[in-house]
Enzyme design. Sequence first.
Site, PDB file in Angstrom:
ATOM      1  N   GLY A 150       0.821  -1.205   0.000  1.00 10.81           N
ATOM      2  CA  GLY A 150       0.000   0.000   0.000  1.00 10.81           C
ATOM      3  C   GLY A 150       0.852   1.250   0.000  1.00 10.81           C
ATOM      4  O   GLY A 150       0.479   2.276   0.575  1.00 10.81           O
ATOM      5  N   THR A 153      -0.031   5.426  -1.813  1.00 13.40           N
ATOM      6  CA  THR A 153      -0.858   6.535  -1.328  1.00 13.40           C
ATOM      7  C   THR A 153      -0.839   6.592   0.204  1.00 13.40           C
ATOM      8  O   THR A 153      -0.398   5.657   0.873  1.00 13.40           O
ATOM      9  CB  THR A 153      -2.330   6.371  -1.784  1.00 13.40           C
ATOM     10  OG1 THR A 153      -2.825   5.116  -1.283  1.00 13.40           O
ATOM     11  CG2 THR A 153      -2.451   6.394  -3.297  1.00 13.40           C
ATOM     12  N   LEU A 155      -0.689   6.808   4.143  1.00 17.18           N
ATOM     13  CA  LEU A 155       0.364   6.505   5.109  1.00 17.18           C
ATOM     14  C   LEU A 155       1.516   5.754   4.460  1.00 17.18           C
ATOM     15  O   LEU A 155       2.686   5.997   4.775  1.00 17.18           O
ATOM     16  CB  LEU A 155      -0.194   5.670   6.264  1.00 17.18           C
ATOM     17  CG  LEU A 155      -1.161   6.348   7.231  1.00 17.18           C
ATOM     18  CD1 LEU A 155      -1.606   5.360   8.304  1.00 17.18           C
ATOM     19  CD2 LEU A 155      -0.525   7.564   7.872  1.00 17.18           C
ATOM     20  N   TYR A 283      -8.828   0.538  17.488  1.00 16.85           N
ATOM     21  CA  TYR A 283      -9.960  -0.330  17.840  1.00 16.85           C
ATOM     22  C   TYR A 283      -9.674  -1.807  17.575  1.00 16.85           C
ATOM     23  O   TYR A 283     -10.549  -2.655  17.767  1.00 16.85           O
ATOM     24  CB  TYR A 283     -11.249   0.117  17.145  1.00 16.85           C
ATOM     25  CG  TYR A 283     -11.225   0.156  15.634  1.00 16.85           C
ATOM     26  CD1 TYR A 283     -11.271  -1.010  14.875  1.00 16.85           C
ATOM     27  CD2 TYR A 283     -11.199   1.366  14.962  1.00 16.85           C
ATOM     28  CE1 TYR A 283     -11.275  -0.978  13.499  1.00 16.85           C
ATOM     29  CE2 TYR A 283     -11.200   1.422  13.578  1.00 16.85           C
ATOM     30  CZ  TYR A 283     -11.243   0.239  12.851  1.00 16.85           C
ATOM     31  OH  TYR A 283     -11.241   0.284  11.477  1.00 16.85           O
ATOM     32  N   LYS A 298      -7.779  -6.684  12.021  1.00 21.54           N
ATOM     33  CA  LYS A 298      -6.633  -5.984  12.608  1.00 21.54           C
ATOM     34  C   LYS A 298      -6.198  -6.640  13.918  1.00 21.54           C
ATOM     35  O   LYS A 298      -5.005  -6.707  14.223  1.00 21.54           O
ATOM     36  CB  LYS A 298      -6.990  -4.514  12.867  1.00 21.54           C
ATOM     37  CG  LYS A 298      -7.277  -3.698  11.619  1.00 21.54           C
ATOM     38  CD  LYS A 298      -6.033  -3.175  10.966  1.00 21.54           C
ATOM     39  CE  LYS A 298      -6.349  -2.144   9.892  1.00 21.54           C
ATOM     40  NZ  LYS A 298      -5.158  -1.624   9.223  1.00 21.54           N
ATOM     41  N   PRO A 324      -2.434   3.682  14.738  1.00 20.87           N
ATOM     42  CA  PRO A 324      -2.668   5.122  14.564  1.00 20.87           C
ATOM     43  C   PRO A 324      -4.091   5.508  14.956  1.00 20.87           C
ATOM     44  O   PRO A 324      -5.036   4.745  14.775  1.00 20.87           O
ATOM     45  CB  PRO A 324      -2.461   5.349  13.058  1.00 20.87           C
ATOM     46  CG  PRO A 324      -1.927   4.061  12.517  1.00 20.87           C
ATOM     47  CD  PRO A 324      -2.380   2.991  13.465  1.00 20.87           C
ATOM     48  N   PRO A 326      -6.928   8.845  14.362  1.00 23.70           N
ATOM     49  CA  PRO A 326      -7.425   9.426  13.105  1.00 23.70           C
ATOM     50  C   PRO A 326      -6.407  10.343  12.432  1.00 23.70           C
ATOM     51  O   PRO A 326      -5.906  11.287  13.031  1.00 23.70           O
ATOM     52  CB  PRO A 326      -8.669  10.210  13.536  1.00 23.70           C
ATOM     53  CG  PRO A 326      -8.513  10.435  15.003  1.00 23.70           C
ATOM     54  CD  PRO A 326      -7.715   9.297  15.526  1.00 23.70           C
TER      55      PRO A 326
END
Length: 419
Positions: A150, A153, A155, A283, A298, A324, A326
Site C-alpha cells: 500500500g 498513497t 500513510l 480499535y 486488525k 494510529p 485518526p
Amino acid sequence: MAAALGTRGGSWLKGFPRCFPGTTARVRRVYNRAGTLGTPMLSKRRRESITAGMGPFVGLLHTSHIHNSGCRQELQSWRKQQTDSSVLSRSQLLKEPAVGMVSGLLGILLSHGTKVMYQSDMPQAAFFSPLQKMMLPPNAFKGKVAFITGGGTGLGKGMTAALSHLGAECVIASRKLDVLKQTAEEISSKTGNKVHAVQCDIRDPTSVSNAVAQLIKEAGHPSIIINNAAGNFISPSEGLSANAWRTITDIILNGTAFVTLEIGKELIKAQKGAAFLAITTIYAESGSGFVSPSASAKAGVEALCKSLAAEWGKYGMRFNIIQPGPIKTKGAFSRLDPTGAFLKGMIERIPCGRLGTVEEIANLATYLCSDYASWVTGAVIRMDGGEYVSMAGEFNDLRKVTSEQWKMLEEMIRKTKGS
C-alpha cells in the site's frame, strides 16, 4: 474597516514577511473578498453568505500552524509592528471577521501537503504542534531495502518517502501499478534513491509469491517490511454480506499473513534478519461497532505479529505494531467519514485537540524499523493524541462540565454526606 486597513488591503499587507514567496498575493485576494463586507451596497444576505464562508477561520490568530521557526518569528514581528503602528489595534483584530479570516488563513496558506489536514480550533492544539522534520539522522537506512505494501498513497506513501529520504532503497506494492509508478518517480526524484513499483494483490498467495520474487531480484532481500495495505468501510453489521466480510479480512489479515510468511521464509533460507512493522488501529484492541470486519482482521494481525515476535526472534526478525488514531488521508476518510460530519466530534474527543499527521506516523515507523530500536519487538504502540484513553474513561465526559456547574455539583454532593 477599509479605512483602518488601507484601500483593498494595501497598507495592511505592506512589509509582509518575504519568507513566504507568493503568499502575499494570495492573502491580498482573500482580503479583497473579505473587505467587501464593509461595503454598504452589499445586501444583508450577501454579507451573511460571505461571513459563513469565513466562519472556520475567524479568530485563528496564533501562528502555531506555521512550522518554520524563522518564518513564524518574522510573521509575529510583522503582526506586532502592524498593531504598534496603530494600523490595526488588537481589539479591531479580534473583532473584524475579515481580518480574522485572513489571519487564520495564513496558517493554511503557508502549509503544504498533509499539514492542512490536522488544522483545529481547539485551544490545546497550539501546545501539540507536530514537527515536520525527520527524527533519525541522514543515511540511517543507507544500504537497506524496504518493502511497503500500500505504498502508493496515504500513510504508505508517507512512510516510503521517509525511508527513501533516509537512504533506503524502497519497493512499493499494490494492485494499481500506474499509481505506484507515479509515486515511485515522485519520491525518487526528490531523494535521489531508487524506488521500485511492484504490482501485487496481497489477497492472492500466487501474486504475493511473484511480487516477493521480483523484490529480491530487483533490490535484494528486504531488511524492512511494512504491512500497511488495508481496506475498510462503515456499515451496520447486519447489513454485511459474506463477500463484504471476506473482502476486508482477505486484504488485512490474509494479505498481511501471506506477505509476512512468504518474505519470512525467504529470509530464513538466506539467513538474514529483518524488521517487520504492521499498521493497525486503536480499535483492534477494543473492537468497534460498524467496522467489525476491520476490527476483527486488525486484531488478528496484532496476534500474528506478537506470535512471530516470540517465534522468529531466533532468526533475527523483529515484529512491531503501530495503532494510529485518526489521520485524514483521502482514502481512509472517503470511506469512513464520507460527509465529514464526524470530523468535528472526532477532534473534540482527542485530548491533544487535533488529528495526527502522516509525517508523525512516518517518524515512528522509521524508528521502529531502524537499528535504534533493535531491542524493541512484540510491541504495540498507540499513537492517537490520547483518543483511546479519552473514550475509555467512564467519567471523561465530565470535561464538558463548566466551572459554575461544578460549584453546583459540589454543593449537591456536600448535602448528601452522612445520608
